[in-house]
Structures are given as C-alpha cells and as structure tokens.
Design an enzyme around this catalytic site. Structure first.
Site, PDB file in Angstrom:
ATOM      1  N   HIS A  66     -48.459   7.567-118.424  1.00 19.24           N
ATOM      2  CA  HIS A  66     -47.302   6.822-118.932  1.00 19.24           C
ATOM      3  C   HIS A  66     -46.504   6.142-117.836  1.00 19.24           C
ATOM      4  O   HIS A  66     -46.508   6.567-116.688  1.00 19.24           O
ATOM      5  CB  HIS A  66     -46.357   7.769-119.685  1.00 19.24           C
ATOM      6  CG  HIS A  66     -46.999   8.486-120.828  1.00 19.24           C
ATOM      7  ND1 HIS A  66     -46.637   9.757-121.194  1.00 19.24           N
ATOM      8  CD2 HIS A  66     -47.971   8.114-121.684  1.00 19.24           C
ATOM      9  CE1 HIS A  66     -47.363  10.137-122.240  1.00 19.24           C
ATOM     10  NE2 HIS A  66     -48.183   9.157-122.548  1.00 19.24           N
ATOM     11  N   LYS A  76     -39.990   9.553-111.030  1.00 17.31           N
ATOM     12  CA  LYS A  76     -39.910  10.903-111.593  1.00 17.31           C
ATOM     13  C   LYS A  76     -40.082  11.932-110.491  1.00 17.31           C
ATOM     14  O   LYS A  76     -40.858  11.736-109.554  1.00 17.31           O
ATOM     15  CB  LYS A  76     -41.011  11.117-112.639  1.00 17.31           C
ATOM     16  CG  LYS A  76     -40.900  10.221-113.855  1.00 17.31           C
ATOM     17  CD  LYS A  76     -42.074  10.444-114.801  1.00 17.31           C
ATOM     18  CE  LYS A  76     -41.992   9.525-116.005  1.00 17.31           C
ATOM     19  NZ  LYS A  76     -43.186   9.651-116.851  1.00 17.31           N
ATOM     20  N   TYR A 136     -39.061  17.411-115.639  1.00 15.16           N
ATOM     21  CA  TYR A 136     -39.010  16.250-114.747  1.00 15.16           C
ATOM     22  C   TYR A 136     -37.673  15.540-114.819  1.00 15.16           C
ATOM     23  O   TYR A 136     -37.026  15.490-115.844  1.00 15.16           O
ATOM     24  CB  TYR A 136     -40.167  15.278-115.002  1.00 15.16           C
ATOM     25  CG  TYR A 136     -40.364  14.783-116.400  1.00 15.16           C
ATOM     26  CD1 TYR A 136     -40.029  13.474-116.739  1.00 15.16           C
ATOM     27  CD2 TYR A 136     -40.929  15.594-117.375  1.00 15.16           C
ATOM     28  CE1 TYR A 136     -40.244  12.992-118.020  1.00 15.16           C
ATOM     29  CE2 TYR A 136     -41.148  15.128-118.651  1.00 15.16           C
ATOM     30  CZ  TYR A 136     -40.805  13.820-118.969  1.00 15.16           C
ATOM     31  OH  TYR A 136     -41.014  13.347-120.244  1.00 15.16           O
ATOM     32  N   ASP A 174     -51.822   8.460-127.029  1.00 14.72           N
ATOM     33  CA  ASP A 174     -52.484   8.472-125.725  1.00 14.72           C
ATOM     34  C   ASP A 174     -53.975   8.145-125.805  1.00 14.72           C
ATOM     35  O   ASP A 174     -54.590   7.860-124.772  1.00 14.72           O
ATOM     36  CB  ASP A 174     -52.267   9.809-125.027  1.00 14.72           C
ATOM     37  CG  ASP A 174     -50.861   9.942-124.459  1.00 14.72           C
ATOM     38  OD1 ASP A 174     -50.134   8.934-124.414  1.00 14.72           O
ATOM     39  OD2 ASP A 174     -50.488  11.066-124.065  1.00 14.72           O
TER      40      ASP A 174
END
Length: 195
Positions: A66, A76, A136, A174
C-alpha cells in the site's frame, strides 16, 4: 537507539535500547527528540508523525503493498508488538536507481525492531506467527481517496514472504492491485515528496 541503513537510501531499521532485568524490560518506543537527532540527519529532513494505527492479524495474512498518492503521501514507522511479521518496503519512485527493489525485515515482539518506510515506497507485511499485533506511525492522515497499491503477490518483485502460497490470506482489495510492470507510479525521484 541504533539506526541501521539498508541497501535503499532512506529505508531504515531502528533498534531501540532495551533495558531488562528480573522484572521484565523497558524501552522508549518513540522519542521525537531522539528521532530528530538520529534519523533526520540521515534523511535530510525531519518527520512529524500525526497518526498511530494498529492491526491484529492471524498467520498467513498478507497486507499490502500500500501507499497514498500525492498530495497525501505517507512515511511510516512500523513495529510488531505481538508475534512476528515480515515487513517490506518497495521503491516505486520513477527514475530511482532502486525502482522496483525492496527491503525486507523481520519484526518481532522479541527483537523490538522498527522499520522506517519513506514516502514514495509501497509497504506491506506478512504474518509469520499464530497472530500478530502491528503498530505504525504515519506522518500524514489516512485519505481513502488517495489509496494506492501494487500487487503483494507479484513474483517479479522477488520477495520471499516466508509463507506457503496455500496458506496466504489476502483481502479482496489486495488481490486486485496491478503488477509492477503494469503500474504507473504517481511518484518521481526528482520531486521532493516532503514539501
């Protein structure tokens, strides 16, 4: 903390200093001051995290790969607080000498490692333990209209996810991302993604 530079500039592994004794352990999982002192000079700019996320997944779950499209790109800082995951960052910046290459690192509740994924990279992970809790930090808010991805099961990326194919679990979303060869990246190495 120890900052380990990887084969792709800007993708970093961070190992906190863990203090243990008979009672257990303690460590600072994040310090903005220390991040600014140790990581910002390597990156050439500061990072200000503004959103924290957490997911729980079972063995074989693969999430990714992603990213968020400009102008809502995200860096991130990720870690696994329970269980173990294989975490991966793929360079998707057009014109980058490392375009299509990846860095993979195992993050576990025992090694306490963290992984910094810069803007311009696709990010994903696979759960290697019975369950995993994954956390995250992001430096941009989530914008669903800016969601993007490349296929996490693209063999051309050369990623060994350490999970047998018949044991993988992916979301419907996905399974529909483009392969890298069919992907038109919204990122360019010549554009400063941190402006």
């Amino acid at each position: 903390m120890d900052v380990i530079q990887t084969d792709i500039k800007g993708v970093l592994i961070i190992e906190p200093k863990v203090f243990g004794d008979a009672r257990g352990y303690f460590f600072e999982s994040f310090s903005q001051r220390e991040f600014d002192e140790e990581v910002a000079p390597i990156l050439g700019h500061t990072i200000n995290f503004i959103q924290d996320n957490e997911s729980m997944s079972s063995y074989g779950v693969m999430r990714g790969l992603h990213f968020q499209r400009p102008p809502f790109t995200q860096s991130k800082l990720v870690r696994c607080v329970k269980g173990a995951v294989l975490d991966v960052a793929v360079d998707i910046r057009k014109g980058s000498p490392t375009y299509g290459q990846h860095v993979a690192v195992e993050l576990t509740e025992d090694n306490h490692r963290q992984f910094f994924v810069p803007r311009g990279f696709a990010h994903g992970f696979a759960v290697l333990s019975e369950t995993a809790v994954f956390q995250y930090k992001c430096d941009e808010f989530y914008h669903p209209e800016a969601d993007g991805g490349i296929s996490i099961i693209d063999d051309s990326l050369g990623i060994d996810w350490k999970i047998p194919t018949d044991k993988t679990l992916l979301s419907d979303k996905d399974t529909k991302h483009a392969l890298l060869k069919d992907f038109d990246s919204p990122f360019d190495i010549k554009v400063d993604l941190y402006k």
